[in-house]
Write a protein that holds these residues in place. Structure first.
Motif, PDB file in Angstrom:
ATOM      1  N   ASN A  98      47.996  34.571  48.005  1.00  0.00           N
ATOM      2  CA  ASN A  98      46.632  35.098  47.825  1.00  0.00           C
ATOM      3  C   ASN A  98      46.422  36.474  48.436  1.00  0.00           C
ATOM      4  O   ASN A  98      45.362  36.752  48.991  1.00  0.00           O
ATOM      5  CB  ASN A  98      45.597  34.115  48.394  1.00  0.00           C
ATOM      6  N   ASP A  99      47.448  37.323  48.353  1.00  0.00           N
ATOM      7  CA  ASP A  99      47.290  38.699  48.806  1.00  0.00           C
ATOM      8  C   ASP A  99      46.617  39.473  47.674  1.00  0.00           C
ATOM      9  O   ASP A  99      47.176  39.643  46.595  1.00  0.00           O
ATOM     10  CB  ASP A  99      48.669  39.301  49.117  1.00  0.00           C
ATOM     11  N   ILE A 100      45.404  39.938  47.955  1.00  0.00           N
ATOM     12  CA  ILE A 100      44.585  40.554  46.912  1.00  0.00           C
ATOM     13  C   ILE A 100      45.259  41.804  46.339  1.00  0.00           C
ATOM     14  O   ILE A 100      45.092  42.133  45.168  1.00  0.00           O
ATOM     15  CB  ILE A 100      43.164  40.858  47.469  1.00  0.00           C
ATOM     16  N   HIS A 125      43.858  34.557  37.989  1.00  0.00           N
ATOM     17  CA  HIS A 125      45.163  34.597  38.653  1.00  0.00           C
ATOM     18  C   HIS A 125      46.244  34.829  37.602  1.00  0.00           C
ATOM     19  O   HIS A 125      46.150  34.311  36.484  1.00  0.00           O
ATOM     20  CB  HIS A 125      45.383  33.262  39.362  1.00  0.00           C
ATOM     21  N   LEU A 162      47.631  40.391  43.735  1.00  0.00           N
ATOM     22  CA  LEU A 162      46.952  39.757  42.594  1.00  0.00           C
ATOM     23  C   LEU A 162      46.169  40.755  41.746  1.00  0.00           C
ATOM     24  O   LEU A 162      46.082  40.606  40.530  1.00  0.00           O
ATOM     25  CB  LEU A 162      46.012  38.655  43.095  1.00  0.00           C
ATOM     26  N   TYR A 221      51.355  32.416  45.580  1.00  0.00           N
ATOM     27  CA  TYR A 221      50.557  31.453  46.340  1.00  0.00           C
ATOM     28  C   TYR A 221      50.059  31.991  47.679  1.00  0.00           C
ATOM     29  O   TYR A 221      49.439  31.272  48.442  1.00  0.00           O
ATOM     30  CB  TYR A 221      51.379  30.165  46.552  1.00  0.00           C
TER      31      TYR A 221
END
Ligand code: FA5
Length: 339
Positions: free
Chosen positions: A327-329, A101, A332, A325
């Motif tokens: 968590n959108d791929i 991350h 990231l 936070y």
């Protein structure tokens, strides 16, 4: 008849047809089965001759059927293989590698900078007691500074740590100065009852630092922070120190860097000031040393605390902290771990 049967077997074009022929020539109602069944009605001296002949015929048919079956199966396999050609030059299915991350990457980059200066990493507890989170840091009950860090309480005395400074209090308590000075960083997750918006999260990451020894001065603090900020953000960032207030440091400062967006000229990102605040710091308050039973007349030093999320936002030009936070791929995967 036998020759006709043998020819039929050899002409069978598939396994189903061959099975039908087998039932016809060898099954219960087939001529050969009738002959063998009728043996008991024959004269005794004829039985061996007829029996041998019938068995030869039957064995011949069984062998012919087995051979044709094997041939048909081979043919079916050949056809299947011809159809299923394997092209080894085709590209394979891509395997998607995960990446750390972006917040962990920034944390590790900062750890590298400080470890290069001889700092050691100290890890503490996400669930802390009031004593280490507040009291030992010169914030007794009812101290107004507690309001600066709105807290998630678990019980009356136990809480989710609101900053990384309790790590410093614990290290001060435990450290044996006969083994050398304290030179530590404490990276980790902290929690505050802040309302989430573009620059605030109720859960975020901080990195604290602390140096305690004899003869440590504000010049050491400035030099350490300047080196760390230039290593992380680049040597072209200008740095400004401003007076501030924290209960656990005296004097206290806040550090600004020239805006990464407009290079100090003034824009919406820095609210037209040309500067962006990046961390808080100061010279450790004597009350903090005393609370940990460290001789404040002999030892002293500095501490600082920075927000990892804010550092990541500044470095990569991210305008909303909530993206870390969600968590959108797609977001990231932009940070592939390489600079
Ligand atoms: C502190 O937490 C002090 N413990 C820092 C310190 C340590 C000062 C040692 C002196 C000596 P503050 O509340 O300002 O200070 O938080 C430090 C940093 O955390 C801020 O500069 C900011 O970058 C980040 N921060 C604070 N609140 C939030 C939030 N809700 N979301 C994201 N980042 C935050």
């Amino acid at each position: 008849i036998n020759d006709q049967n043998l020819a039929k077997i050899q002409q069978a074009t598939n396994l189903k047809e061959l099975n039908e022929i087998r039932v016809g020539v060898l099954g219960k109602k087939s001529p050969i089965t009738n002959v063998l069944r009728g043996m008991k009605d024959l004269k005794k001296e004829d039985r061996p001759v007829v029996g041998q002949f019938a068995n030869e015929i039957r064995d011949g048919l069984v062998t012919a059927i087995d051979n044709q079956k094997a041939a048909l199966e081979q043919k079916r396999l050949d056809q299947k293989l011809a159809h299923e050609k394997l092209d080894v030059t085709l590209p394979g299915t891509p395997v998607v590698d995960g990446t750390p991350h972006v917040l962990m990457q920034v944390m590790e980059d900062l750890e590298d900078v400080f470890m290069g200066m001889g700092f050691q990493i100290v890890r503490g507890y996400e669930v802390e007691d009031e004593h280490h989170n507040f009291e030992m840091l010169n914030m007794p009950k009812d101290h107004p500074a507690r309001d600066m860090q709105d807290t998630f309480y678990i019980t009356q005395d136990v809480l989710m740590r609101t900053h990384m400074s309790p790590n410093e209090a614990r290290e001060l308590e435990e450290h044996d100065f006969s083994e050398g000075p304290i030179k530590m960083i404490g990276p980790g997750k902290v929690y505050r009852r802040d309302t989430d918006d573009a620059t605030h999260s109720h859960q975020f990451f901080q990195m604290e630092g602390q140096v305690i020894d004899k003869h440590i001065t504000m010049a050491d603090l400035k030099g350490t922070l300047e080196y760390a900020i230039h290593s992380f953000f680049g040597a072209d960032r200008e740095i400004r120190f401003r007076p501030s207030y924290f209960p656990f440091t005296e004097p206290s400062i806040e550090v600004d860097i020239s805006c990464f967006n407009c290079n100090g000229k003034g824009c919406a990102v820095c609210k037209y000031t040309g500067w962006i605040e990046v961390l808080g710091a100061g010279m450790t308050h004597p009350n903090v040393l005393k609370a940990a039973h460290v001789d404040a007349d002999v030892y002293g030093g500095f501490a600082f605390g920075l927000g990892i999320d804010r550092f990541a936002m500044l470095k990569y030009g991210i305008t909303d902290i909530r993206q870390f936070y969600q968590n959108d791929i797609r977001f990231l995967s932009q940070f592939n771990g390489e600079d």
